[in-house]
Design an enzyme around this catalytic site. Structure first.
Site, mmCIF file in Angstrom:
data_model
loop_
_atom_site.group_PDB
_atom_site.id
_atom_site.type_symbol
_atom_site.label_atom_id
_atom_site.label_comp_id
_atom_site.label_asym_id
_atom_site.label_seq_id
_atom_site.Cartn_x
_atom_site.Cartn_y
_atom_site.Cartn_z
ATOM 1 N N HIS A 66 -34.422 5.557 31.050
ATOM 2 C CA HIS A 66 -34.445 5.372 29.601
ATOM 3 C C HIS A 66 -35.542 6.228 28.973
ATOM 4 O O HIS A 66 -35.321 6.900 27.962
ATOM 5 C CB HIS A 66 -34.741 3.909 29.228
ATOM 6 N N LYS A 108 -25.645 -12.899 26.100
ATOM 7 C CA LYS A 108 -26.281 -12.524 27.361
ATOM 8 C C LYS A 108 -27.704 -13.060 27.415
ATOM 9 O O LYS A 108 -28.458 -12.911 26.465
ATOM 10 C CB LYS A 108 -26.346 -10.996 27.493
ATOM 11 N N ARG A 138 -25.054 9.072 32.862
ATOM 12 C CA ARG A 138 -25.417 9.159 34.275
ATOM 13 C C ARG A 138 -24.304 9.769 35.104
ATOM 14 O O ARG A 138 -24.551 10.479 36.057
ATOM 15 C CB ARG A 138 -25.740 7.762 34.817
ATOM 16 N N SER A 144 -31.003 -0.851 34.494
ATOM 17 C CA SER A 144 -31.877 -2.028 34.415
ATOM 18 C C SER A 144 -31.400 -3.116 35.361
ATOM 19 O O SER A 144 -32.211 -3.784 36.013
ATOM 20 C CB SER A 144 -31.907 -2.567 32.982
#
Length: 169
Positions: free
Chosen positions: A27, A51, A100, A137
């Site tokens: 990040h 969440k 990614r 993460s």
């Protein structure tokens, strides 16, 4: 007066959105690169009520502010709702997203097209540094929870907070 605030010059703004639970070196790489391209970079910590994160929103914001303080042009705020509304309220014309892998592109392209269709906000895709191409993460939290070494994947302040949180839980 010279610089971005001078007459006839517009401040270039972008946003780097995410949950950042916790912020990783991947990040930070994207945020650092965006901070070199834009006058102001907002890090939008998106709130998702459905969440339960490891860190509370305020803790994430504090960690991000601490690890981005050297950039000088990064602002960190929480946001709930549509990212395009966050952008509209702050006159932000661009979203910066790290990619990614090809699998990220499919989802992110749909989001970029939707955001542009809703508001005209553009999305810029930045290829992730290969060093962080596997990093998320979720993966950091999982490895750390099992006692694995994630010291090379997160900033020192984040590692300390992560270690303390996992010790308590």
């Amino acid at each position: 007066m010279t610089g971005p605030e001078s007459e006839g010059s517009q401040v270039r703004r972008a946003v780097c959105p995410g949950s950042f639970d916790p912020i990783t070196n991947g990040h930070l790489d994207i945020i650092a690169r965006a901070s070199r391209l834009y006058d102001e970079v907002y890090v939008a910590v998106m709130i998702n009520q459905s969440k339960k994160g490891l860190f509370e929103i305020e803790e994430r914001i504090d960690l991000i502010r601490r690890v981005t303080s050297e950039y000088g042009n990064v602002r960190v705020e929480a946001f709930h709702g549509l990212l395009v509304d966050f952008c509209k309220e702050r006159d932000i014309p661009a979203i910066v997203k790290g990619l990614r892998a090809v699998s990220d592109f499919d989802y992110e392209l749909q989001m970029a097209q939707m955001n542009n269709g809703l508001s005209g906000v553009e999305t810029l895709f930045v290829p992730t540094n290969p060093t962080y191409s596997f990093l998320s993460s979720s993966l950091v939290k999982e490895v750390a929870a099992w006692g694995g070494d994630v010291s090379h994947l997160v900033p020192e302040e984040v590692l300390a907070a992560l270690t303390e949180r996992l010790r308590r839980d």
